[in-house]
Design an enzyme around this catalytic site. Structure first.
Site, PDB file in Angstrom:
ATOM      1  N   CYS A 208      -5.760  -2.805   2.353  1.00 55.68           N
ATOM      2  CA  CYS A 208      -5.477  -2.646   3.781  1.00 55.68           C
ATOM      3  C   CYS A 208      -6.671  -2.882   4.701  1.00 55.68           C
ATOM      4  CB  CYS A 208      -4.861  -1.270   4.023  1.00 55.68           C
ATOM      5  SG  CYS A 208      -4.009  -1.157   5.625  1.00 55.68           S
TER       6      CYS A 208
ATOM      7  N   LYS B 195      -9.666   2.344  -2.413  1.00 55.73           N
ATOM      8  CA  LYS B 195      -9.843   1.716  -1.097  1.00 55.73           C
ATOM      9  C   LYS B 195     -11.263   1.935  -0.564  1.00 55.73           C
ATOM     10  CE  LYS B 195      -7.352   1.708   3.360  1.00 55.73           C
ATOM     11  NZ  LYS B 195      -6.115   2.223   3.999  1.00 55.73           N
TER      12      LYS B 195
ATOM     13  N   GLU C   7       0.834  -1.202   0.000  1.00 57.86           N
ATOM     14  CA  GLU C   7       0.000   0.000   0.000  1.00 57.86           C
ATOM     15  C   GLU C   7       0.874   1.260   0.000  1.00 57.86           C
ATOM     16  OE1 GLU C   7      -3.735   1.880   2.577  1.00 57.86           O
ATOM     17  OE2 GLU C   7      -2.296   0.550   3.573  1.00 57.86           O
TER      18      GLU C   7
END
EC number: 3.5.1.6
Length: 408
Positions: free
Chosen positions: A249, A212, A137
């Site tokens: 994540c 994300k 990330e």
């Protein structure tokens, strides 16, 4: 700084476990071979009834690992032989790394330093024949989102920016799909920022992007200061090597996020991350592995390495004293398979490249074996969720009438 197992039962400041790179290295060095084999079976599971096999890598890859001091591991997941389908073996790689320069260095130098650090690791993936490679990330920068300082926005770039151009050449050179998680600046919509994964095809083309879905607001992870929840849904990217998705994540903490990628047909889901030991390490070996089992796909989990110290101290409203770092990013990248097996993890304290051969036929074989798709009650879940998002929702709770009688 994260205190990871020293004299007081915590780990050393360099991130190692009493000098060992990983739990599996510690166990291997301190257990008799037959005992280690049994412990590994319990910890890592069995793939088609046997232990994972090591892949023999070319000397050129080993030389790059030795010269540039990065961990290099390679293992193979197999599937049962089928009569009607040929094996669908794809070679997949994960790269974890620390930053190259202190966070006080000029931003352009920091970014260039990371490019130079990753180049030999990508070359090692290329010479070993990796088909799909995923980076960590926000790989082009320090994970500065703890600071709430806006100067770090300078690292943001458009989808076709500097890092994409750098990787496009390598993707073409090695006939490799590369997943590149960056801090995106959306030039078409007010130059707002997103936490985004760019999917670069093996021909050097941009296949697409995913933003994300879930943004943390926990501890030092104040990421909504910089970007908000993504707007790209749960896309699955069909490549020449297989169908892939990216659960960035914090999305790994949300089972429905994993599910959505599976419903859209993903065969491999990558989880590029940046997370520290004190916050999440007990969860790290569990969540992605559970997702691989529940959704009958492979998962590649990547976490950065090292402790990034920032020039200005910060706090996070949790009562702790001000500090200059997140803690130790503990690496430990690994692969999980639909049959509940997983690889040993990469180092907890060093840069690394993890390579795995995986037969994608295993995905359907385990859908057939467990029948999770067939036995799921999606219509029931959908009905509950439809009700839950309404303001007038009431939980379905059946109370013991004696509770009310006694209270009166």
């Amino acid at each position: 700084m994260d205190k990871s197992i020293s004299e007081n039962g915590e780990t050393a400041s360099d991130g190692s476990i009493r000098g060992y790179d990983s739990l599996h290295q510690l166990l291997s060095a301190n257990l008799k071979p037959e005992l280690y084999q049994e412990v590994s079976r319990l910890l890592l599971g069995s793939n088609c009834g046997r232990s994972l096999e090591q892949i023999v890598l070319p000397d050129s890859a080993k030389a790059l690992s030795s010269k540039h001091a990065f961990d290099l591991q390679a293992v193979s997941f197999s599937a049962d032989e089928e009569q009607m389908r040929k094996p669908r073996v794809v070679r997949v790689g994960l790269i974890q790394n620390s930053v190259a320069l202190p966070t006080t260095a000029p931003f352009s130098d920091q970014k260039r330093g990371i490019f130079e650090k990753l180049k030999p690791m990508i070359d090692a993936a290329g010479v070993t024949g990796v088909n799909i490679l995923c980076l960590q990330e926000a790989w082009t920068m320090p994970f500065a989102f703890c600071t709430r300082e806006k100067k770090w926005c300078e690292f943001a770039e458009p989808i076709d920016g500097e890092s994409t151009k750098f990787l496009q050449e390598l993707a073409k050179k090695y006939n490799m799909v590369i997943v590149s998680p960056i801090l995106e600046r959306d030039m078409d919509h007010g130059e707002v920022l997103w936490n985004t994964a760019v999917i670069i095809g093996n021909n050097g083309n941009i296949i697409g992007k995913h933003r994300k879905n879930h943004i943390p607001r926990v501890g030092d992870f104040n990421e909504s200061t910089y970007y908000m929840e993504g707007d790209t849904g749960h896309p699955v990217f069909e490549t020449v090597f297989g169908k892939i998705a990216v659960n960035i994540c914090y999305g790994r903490h949300h089972p429905l996020n994993w599910l959505a990628f599976g419903l859209n047909g993903a065969e491999i889901v990558f989880n590029p991350s940046a997370t520290v030991g004190e916050l999440s390490e007990p969860m790290w070996p569990i969540e992605a592995r559970n997702a691989a089992i529940a959704n009958s796909y492979f998962v590649g989990s990547i976490n950065r390495v090292g402790t990034e110290v920032f020039p200005n101290a910060f706090t996070s409203g949790d009562g702790k004293p001000q500090h200059n770092d997140f803690g130790h990013f503990y690496g430990s990248s690994y692969f999980s398979a639909p049959d509940a097996s997983c690889t040993p993890s990469l180092s907890r304290c060093r840069d690394g490249l993890l390579i795995s051969d995986m037969d994608l036929n295993l995905c359907r074989q385990y859908k057939d074996k467990w029948g999770f798709r067939m036995t799921a009650r999606y219509e029931v879940y959908a009905d509950l969720l439809d009700k839950y998002v309404q303001p007038e929702f009431k939980p379905q709770v059946v109370s013991d009438p004696m509770l009310h009688k006694n209270s009166s």
